[in-house]
Design a protein around this motif. Structure first.
Motif, PDB file in Angstrom:
ATOM      1  N   ASP A 171       0.859  -1.179   0.000  1.00 13.78           N
ATOM      2  CA  ASP A 171       0.000   0.000   0.000  1.00 13.78           C
ATOM      3  C   ASP A 171       0.894   1.228   0.000  1.00 13.78           C
ATOM      4  O   ASP A 171       1.573   1.509   1.000  1.00 13.78           O
ATOM      5  CB  ASP A 171      -0.909  -0.003   1.227  1.00 13.78           C
ATOM      6  CG  ASP A 171      -1.683   1.292   1.380  1.00 13.78           C
ATOM      7  OD1 ASP A 171      -2.189   1.792   0.364  1.00 13.78           O
ATOM      8  OD2 ASP A 171      -1.758   1.821   2.515  1.00 13.78           O
ATOM      9  N   HIS A 223      -6.861  -0.406   3.549  1.00 15.21           N
ATOM     10  CA  HIS A 223      -7.518  -1.449   2.758  1.00 15.21           C
ATOM     11  C   HIS A 223      -7.886  -2.626   3.659  1.00 15.21           C
ATOM     12  O   HIS A 223      -7.022  -3.184   4.341  1.00 15.21           O
ATOM     13  CB  HIS A 223      -6.611  -1.920   1.626  1.00 15.21           C
ATOM     14  CG  HIS A 223      -6.198  -0.815   0.705  1.00 15.21           C
ATOM     15  ND1 HIS A 223      -6.910  -0.484  -0.427  1.00 15.21           N
ATOM     16  CD2 HIS A 223      -5.158   0.055   0.762  1.00 15.21           C
ATOM     17  CE1 HIS A 223      -6.324   0.536  -1.038  1.00 15.21           C
ATOM     18  NE2 HIS A 223      -5.255   0.878  -0.335  1.00 15.21           N
ATOM     19  N   ASP A 265     -11.271  -3.620  -3.137  1.00 15.61           N
ATOM     20  CA  ASP A 265     -10.173  -3.552  -4.101  1.00 15.61           C
ATOM     21  C   ASP A 265     -10.310  -4.581  -5.209  1.00 15.61           C
ATOM     22  O   ASP A 265      -9.509  -4.588  -6.159  1.00 15.61           O
ATOM     23  CB  ASP A 265      -8.835  -3.750  -3.387  1.00 15.61           C
ATOM     24  CG  ASP A 265      -8.546  -2.638  -2.396  1.00 15.61           C
ATOM     25  OD1 ASP A 265      -8.116  -1.562  -2.832  1.00 15.61           O
ATOM     26  OD2 ASP A 265      -8.764  -2.838  -1.183  1.00 15.61           O
TER      27      ASP A 265
END
Length: 252
Positions: free
Chosen positions: A31, A113, A135
């Motif tokens: 990320d 996330h 995602d």
């Protein structure tokens, strides 16, 4: 963030395929916003450490789908280097490196996330998958493969048939990251199992060409599997059991 050239949608997480052992894939997931990085199912440590170092990433955690050594072989070295080991709570006795046990419905975070833990028994009884729903990503370990599914070492056809139903309910665009490069053998069996399925024949030709060029065939998508994976398409537990027995004996 980028655009996936193969599937045409926005990618919020960086996912890097790392070949390990003979035909396994480990997956580095990064990320950029938080700088956090995990690795899913490192069968050995050195290749994933090298891939992370090449990108300037530090591996913060290992997410383990199941206890088999070809998916956990790198855990000890990565733990020694500072990574937290996340693994199925039900398999804690078989994963001595475990720091955090997870079970059905738990949420894991990679930056902002969120991944939901799915219990998907059958290959092993404690096997889990990690689904980043927002995602469009799911890590399936050795349960759902491209055009195939995992062997039933510890579970029943009913277990794996239920898993296939859960995966089939995920949106078609979801990318599927599995643990092995088995697609060519799976495609050859799919062509035997569904000889009248034109999508299977087309995909077999595509996969054969990819492998002849030395290319990987995963990730796949749920939509591609709904069209060409006989196990995901099985109509009943009995149908699934017949297909699994056929694949176990298949020599192609």
């Amino acid at each position: 963030m980028g655009v996936d050239a193969q599937y045409g949608y926005v990618v919020m997480l960086d996912v890097v395929r790392v070949p390990v052992l003979s035909d396994n894939y480990a997956w580095l997931v990064h990320d950029a916003d938080s700088g956090e990085t995990i690795v899913v199912d490192p069968g050995e440590a050195a290749p994933v450490q090298a891939a992370a170092a090449e990108r300037g990433w530090r591996i913060d955690a290992v997410w383990t789908t199941h206890w088999h050594p070809d998916h956990t072989g790198g855990n000890q070295a990565l733990k020694a280097a500072g990574a937290e080991i996340v693994a199925p709570a039900a398999e804690a006795a078989k994963i001595p490196t475990l720091d955090r046990g997870v079970a059905e419905g738990d949420t894991l975070m990679l930056g902002r996330h969120a991944a939901t833990v799915m219990e998907v028994p059958g290959h092993t009884q404690g096997h889990v998958a990690f689904h980043f729903a927002e995602d469009g990503i799911v890590f399936t370990g050795d349960t759902l493969f491209a055009m195939g599914c995992g062997r039933l070492f510890e579970g029943t056809p009913g277990d794996m048939f239920a898993n296939m139903a859960r995966y089939a309910a995920i949106p078609d665009a979801t990318r599927v990251y599995c643990g092995h490069e088995y697609t060519l053998s799976n495609a050859r069996y799919a062509a035997v199992a569904e000889p009248d399925n034109a999508a299977v024949a087309e995909r077999l030709a595509q996969v054969a060409a990819q492998r002849a060029r030395g290319e990987a065939t995963v990730p796949t998508t749920i939509g591609a599997e709904r069209a060409t994976n006989p196990f995901l398409r099985a109509a009943s537990v009995e149908d699934f059991a017949r297909l699994r027995a056929g694949k176990d004996a298949f020599k192609g």
